[in-house]
Each structure stands twice: as structure tokens, then as C-alpha cells.
Design an enzyme around this catalytic site. Structure first.
Site, short mmCIF file in Angstrom:
data_model
loop_
_atom_site.label_atom_id
_atom_site.label_comp_id
_atom_site.label_asym_id
_atom_site.label_seq_id
_atom_site.Cartn_x
_atom_site.Cartn_y
_atom_site.Cartn_z
CG ASN A 41 40.51 30.44 38.64
OD1 ASN A 41 41.70 30.03 38.14
ND2 ASN A 41 40.41 30.50 39.95
N GLY A 252 33.44 27.81 41.92
CA GLY A 252 32.67 29.05 41.63
C GLY A 252 32.95 29.80 40.21
CG ASP A 253 36.97 31.47 40.37
OD1 ASP A 253 35.81 32.25 41.06
OD2 ASP A 253 37.88 31.40 40.84
CB SER A 254 35.38 26.35 36.94
OG SER A 254 36.44 26.39 37.68
N GLY A 257 32.66 30.74 34.17
CA GLY A 257 33.17 30.53 33.00
C GLY A 257 32.46 29.69 31.95
#
Ligand SMILES: O=P(O)(O)OC[C@@]1(O)O[C@H](CO)[C@@H](O)[C@@H]1O
Length: 309
Positions: A41, A252-254, A257
Site C-alpha cells: 500500500n 495509515g499506509d497510504s 506513502g
């Protein structure tokens, strides 16, 4: 090149139903299967916002092949270590009233698989940074992530860490470039409480993480916003647009990134990075899964940022 490591990737199966009751058939709709896992992600967000990213992970069986093929279709190169078994399928069910997140353990790995990953990292072209995210599959040895970080360091690379386990604390000794705990992880791993309206308390917590070894910290608190500190200065940021939350999975991952896609190449652009990160998180929670980032540009105009140190 910013690489990501997802030791435990997954197909995310997002599905909706109208109410969930026991001991009867539940008819579902809007089923979506996507190639995921926390590091993937992060790579997808990096790639989307113009920073090329390649993916490392342990993959197995038909589901592993689905993820590798799907990630390549999205423009990210994948360097798989193939292992026995079947890569997990995680189920995210929206019942209309609640979100049910069923996250499986994953395909086990062996010492031999770990060695293959370390050798792979030793041979990667243009390794500048490795962002490590997510849980570890069954069978992972205690020192695996330490070896990963040591190998990246040996090659002159930097490390970003986003993991929920107490291992995070041990890895701080290796001075990661950035860590991205959320408020729950901060409490569970470090015993520190933070809230969006207590800047003084947040500054104390961030200082503590720097003292333990983090060079920079992005501390996310879901819809309440995030704090960021680079050790000298600190900020609070929040998207004020009233989005309708469908699923918090992948947000959270996005966010990580998106932030890295700006800040990694120019460490002075903290506010631009936070603006993009908060807008991205807000857009992702409106979607089942990661979505297509279609409203990020619009939400960037609705991010409030204040420097607190
Ligand atoms: O078991 P982990 O690695 O902690 O979490 C895995 C996972 O739930 O996290 C992502 C969302 O953050 C999903 O894409 C994926 O299924």
C-alpha cells in the site's frame, strides 16, 4: 529507489452486507479483491504521487501470484521471495453498521526463506531506502528484521519502519530515518498517551521517541490528525473536510506513502508532505480498500497545519 518490504502480504477481500446475524446465510455484495499488504500500500501511494517504488515480500501460491501480477500492473516492480503455502486473504466486511476486520496469520516462512530475502536485499539495484511495514508471518525468527535493517545500513540505505509489534522499540536502536506509529501503538509499545488537543503531551512523546533513536516521527491518530517531528521542529496537521468513513483499512499506509513521496526527496517540504498525507488518508477512508486517490487534490485545500515547535 524507495523499496518497501511486506513480509506478510495479503489479498484484501472487501465486502458489504446489510446486517450480520449468526446461524444463517448472509448474502453479500460489492465484493472487491485487491493486492495488498501494508508495504504494498505504501508503494502504491508512492508510485501514484510520482515517486517510483519497488516491492519486496514473501509470496506463496495462487494468491501470491495474484498480488505480484496486480502490483506489476499498477506499475511497481516486485522482487518476490517465493515460499510454500498460500498467501493469506484478509476479509474486511462492512455490515452497514460496523466494520469487521478478519486478518489471517499468513503463509509460514523458514530460515532458508529469510536468508533468501537478505541475499536479495544485498543485491538490489539503487537501494536508497527500505520502508518496512506490517506483521511478520508465522515462523519468522526473532532477529529477522534486525538482519534486514543491518543489511540495508551496510549498503548505505535508510530505513523507515511502520510495525505494530514491540520489535519497533528494539529497531529504534538502529536509528531509522522515520517511524510511523499510530496512537494505539504508542500506548501499547511505549506506554505513551497522546491526543490531538494536547500539543505539550505530544511533544513529550515525540521527544521520547527521538531519544530512543528515531530520526523523524509521523504519529498518526486516524481522523483526529497527525503530529510530525524531525527532531528540531514539530507540526500538527488534520484534514477538516467532513468525509464519510466507509473503511479505515489502508489509510495509515497510504498516508505514509503520500508523505514520503514529498518529504523523502526534500526534507524542508514538511508542510507540503503533511498536506498531501492528510488529504490522502481522508480520501482512502471513504473507499473500500485503498481506492483511486481521486479526491486527494480537492482535500488538499482542506488541511489545517500548525507548527508547534
Ligand atoms: O497483518 P498486518 O500486516 O498488520 O496487516 C495487514 C493488513 O490488514 O494491513 C493493510 C491495511 O493497513 C491491509 O492491506 C492488510 O490486509
Amino acid at each position: 529507489m524507495i523499496y518497501t518490504l511486506t513480509a506478510n502480504p495479503a489479498i484484501d477481500y472487501n465486502v458489504t452486507c446489510d446486517g450480520l446475524a449468526p446461524d444463517c446465510v448472509t448474502r453479500t455484495r460489492d465484493a472487491v479483491y485487491t493486492p495488498n499488504g501494508k508495504g504494498l500500500n505504501v508503494s502504491f501511494a508512492l508510485q501514484h504521487f510520482g515517486e517510483p517504488s519497488s516491492i519486496l515480500g514473501f509470496f506463496a501460491g495462487f494468491s501470491g501470484r495474484f498480488i505480484v501480477d496486480g502490483a506489476r500492473e499498477r506499475g511497481c516492480e516486485v522482487f518476490p521471495v517465493w515460499v510454500d503455502g498460500i498467501t493469506r486473504v484478509n476479509v474486511f466486511l462492512n455490515s452497514g453498521e460496523h466494520e469487521y476486520n478478519m486478518v489471517n496469520a499468513g503463509a509460514p516462512i523458514s530460515r532458508h526463506d529469510e536468508d533468501a530475502m537478505i541475499e536479495l536485499i544485498a543485491s538490489l539495484p539503487e537501494l536508497e531506502c527500505l520502508s518496512i511495514s506490517g506483521s511478520l508471518p508465522p515462523g519468522t525468527s526473532d532477529g529477522f528484521l534486525d538482519r534486514v535493517v543491518e543489511k540495508v545500513r551496510e549498503r548505505g540505505g535508510e530505513v523507515v519502519v511502520d510495525i505494530s509489534s514491540p520489535l519497533l522499540r528494539r529497531l529504534l536502536a538502529q536509528r531509522p530515518l522515520l517511524i510511523k506509529p499510530n496512537d494505539d501503538e504508542l500506548r501499547d509499545i511505549f506506554g505513551l498517551e497522546v491526543s490531538a488537543n494536547d500539543d505539550a503531551g505530544a511533544l513529550c512523546a515525540l521527544e521520547h521517541l527521538h531519544e530512543e533513536g528515531a530520526q523523524a516521527v509521523l504519529l498518526t491518530m486516524g481522523g483526529a490528525g497527525a503530529y510530525f517531528s524531525d527532531g528540531r521542529h514539530a507540526w500538527f496537521a488534520r484534514c477538516t473536510y467532513p468525509v464519510r468513513v466507509l473503511s479505515t483499512v489502508c489509510a495509515g499506509d497510504s498516508t505514509l506513502g503520500a508523505f514520503l513521496s514529498v518529504w523523502y526527496r526534500d526534507r524542508s517540504r514538511v508542510e507540503d508532505g503533511l498536506r498531501l498525507a492528510m488529504a490522502t488518508g481522508a480520501n482512502v477512508v471513504e473507499c473500500a480498500g485503498q481506492g483511486d486517490f481521486a479526491r486527494v487534490e480537492e482535500y488538499r485545500g482542506h488541511v489545517e497545519i500548525r507548527q508547534i515547535r
